[in-house]
Design an enzyme around this catalytic site. Structure first.
Site, PDB file in Angstrom:
ATOM      1  N   GLY A  64      52.841  17.997  16.733  1.00 49.42           N
ATOM      2  CA  GLY A  64      52.076  18.216  17.972  1.00 49.42           C
ATOM      3  C   GLY A  64      51.698  19.659  18.207  1.00 49.42           C
TER       4      GLY A  64
ATOM      5  N   LYS B 168      54.355  12.956   8.267  1.00 49.54           N
ATOM      6  CA  LYS B 168      54.249  14.379   8.597  1.00 49.54           C
ATOM      7  C   LYS B 168      54.805  15.266   7.480  1.00 49.54           C
ATOM      8  CE  LYS B 168      54.470  13.234  13.510  1.00 49.54           C
ATOM      9  NZ  LYS B 168      55.395  12.946  14.618  1.00 49.54           N
TER      10      LYS B 168
HETATM   11  N1  HSE Z   1      55.522   9.095  18.039  1.00 50.52           N
HETATM   12  C1  HSE Z   1      55.721  10.430  17.604  1.00 50.52           C
HETATM   13  C2  HSE Z   1      57.097  10.924  18.014  1.00 50.52           C
HETATM   14  C3  HSE Z   1      54.721  11.414  18.153  1.00 50.52           C
HETATM   15  O1  HSE Z   1      57.883  10.173  18.605  1.00 50.52           O
HETATM   16  O2  HSE Z   1      57.407  12.067  17.720  1.00 50.52           O
HETATM   17  C4  HSE Z   1      53.396  11.295  17.501  1.00 50.52           C
HETATM   18  O3  HSE Z   1      53.478  11.626  16.152  1.00 50.52           O
END
Ligand code: HSE
Length: 442
Positions: free
Chosen positions: A134, A205
């Site tokens: 993020g 990621k």
């Molecule tokens: N769903 C993800 C999280 C955030 O819980 O970190 C978006 O990648």
């Protein structure tokens, strides 16, 4: 001042955040970047809803073509989610000469190679700062701030949902199911949190981070992934006694010329900086040969933190459009070795292990277990056996207890063989629990 026109596809949580920042901070961005970013059009399937950041009517698009065929639009921001629709949208954007900004980690991890190669051919840039962690600017840090380094290891907590659950289990002694339900009620976990819980989101990621760090494409199907769905609070407690905190860790490192990429629940020493990263926060540690150890911490999800990363890509691409330079250099940044990276096989992992055997509390059990360990060259670092009775086994109703063994560094291949042999010899009465441990040998 050069003007850069932007269109957004998908007007959900992040899209609203991006529009808000682009409009409310338009002047600030112009001052800081030296270019004017105009939010020109936004496409979403249904405008008959209430939005947290309502858009003026003239900015609403009712077909994708309004963006794709607008000759004055420079950048398309893809914020739709899923794989097939955004993949198709990106191909069309590339074909129509539009630069792309996306937060879609699943798409980049699974189909990135194809997209990046096509984009590169057409001189199109794909910005993806928001796809990993993020609001933490980890992509730009790897590409720019840490460019002088060979990355030895990059690892971290890349999923907020699972970190929230493990933090609550660790601090409040609660079980997985009750904490997951609470996380859903509070809106921290998605209604369908499968990809978070089973480790896939973190794997997407770390695949992107590993590609960037090691300069090539990774076959996502070769990434080792294990989620937290089977974590038992008993192991969290026993790990704590050994001085460890449990985290869902995503790890990428170089190992004999191959890249080792894995996501799994991991015991970390409780004094490790990542052990202190609690709740929905994310953190990434990067070890570079020049810089040493660095750590990045922040919000890995949410409207404005993710939008902050999206806007940074818009500005970055906007600046290179304005300057008319850098495009050819930037597009190759994901694939600077110009090759596919080889992944380490799971059986070649080499780490420390926490093993919990469930055994009858009778003479000779520890001796039998340690005999098998010696056969496979596994060195024991610590042992805990509890008198805590889990159940009773056999005709004589022997007490069944947990026997925990912490190993020194061992090969996964040998560990798996040892567990199989111990289970085949019927020394244990339940499936053995294996949790990997990231801890330097003292
Ligand atoms: N769903 C993800 C999280 C955030 O819980 O970190 C978006 O990648």
């Amino acid at each position: 001042m050069k003007e850069i026109n932007v269109g957004i596809v998908g007007y959900g949580v992040v899209g609203n955040g991006v529009a808000k920042i682009l409009e409310e901070k338009n002047e600030l961005l112009a001052k800081k970047a030296g270019i004017r970013i105009n939010l020109k059009k936004v496409f979403t399937r249904n405008w008959n809803k209430k939005f947290p950041y309502p858009l003026s009517e003239e900015k609403k698009a009712f077909s994708l073509d309004e963006l794709l065929h607008d000759r004055n639009l420079h950048i398309i921001v893809e914020l739709t989610g899923g794989i097939d629709f955004p993949y198709d949208l990106m191909l069309k954007s590339i074909k129509n000469g539009k630069h792309i900004v996306t937060a879609n980690k699943a798409l980049l991890a699974e189909k990135g190679k194809d997209l990046f190669l096509q984009a590169e051919e057409k001189g199109i840039r794909i910005g993806f700062e928001a796809a990993v962690a993020g609001g933490i600017p980890i992509i730009r840090s790897l590409r720019e701030g840490l460019i002088a380094n060979k990355i030895q290891k990059i690892y971290g907590i890349l999923n907020g949902t699972t970190n929230y659950i493990l933090t609550k289990m660790f601090k409040e002694g609660r079980d997985f199911v009750s904490v997951l339900k609470e996380a859903q009620d509070l809106g921290y976990a998605e209604a369908d949190p499968t990809l978070d819980i089973n480790g896939t989101d973190a794997a997407h990621k770390i695949t992107i981070l590993a590609s960037l760090s090691y300069g090539g494409f990774i076959d996502f199907l070769g990434v080792y992934i294990e989620g937290i769905e089977n974590i038992n609070s008993l192991d969290i407690d026993l790990g704590r006694e050994l001085g460890y905190t449990l985290k869902l860790l995503a790890i990428a490192k170089l190992h004999n010329g191959e890249v080792e990429v894995r996501v799994h629940p991991t015991f970390l020493p409780s004094e490790h900086p990542l052990s202190k990263v609690d709740g929905v926060y994310n953190a990434v540690m990067v070890e570079g040969d020049s810089v040493g150890e660095t750590m990045f911490y922040g919000k890995g999800a949410g409207s404005l933190p993710t939008a902050s990363a999206v806007v940074s890509d818009i500005v970055d691409i906007g600046k290179s459009i304005a300057l008319g330079v850098g495009r050819e250099i930037e597009v190759t940044s994901m694939n600077w070795e110009h090759r596919d990276l080889s992944l380490t096989k799971t059986s070649d992992f080499y780490t420390r292990y926490y093993l919990r055997f469930t055994v009858p509390d009778i003479t000779g059990i520890l001796a039998k277990v340690s005999t098998v360990f010696a056969k496979y060259n596994i060195s024991i670092a610590a042992v805990i056996q509890k008198e805590k009775v889990i159940s009773f086994a056999g005709e004589t109703k022997e007490k069944v207890v947990p026997l925990v063994i912490l190993t020194h560094t061992a090969s996964e291949n040998n560990i798996q063989k040892a567990i199989k042999e111990i289970e085949n010899q019927k020394i244990t009465v339940e499936k053995t629990v294996l949790i990997r441990v990231e801890d330097e040998e003292k």
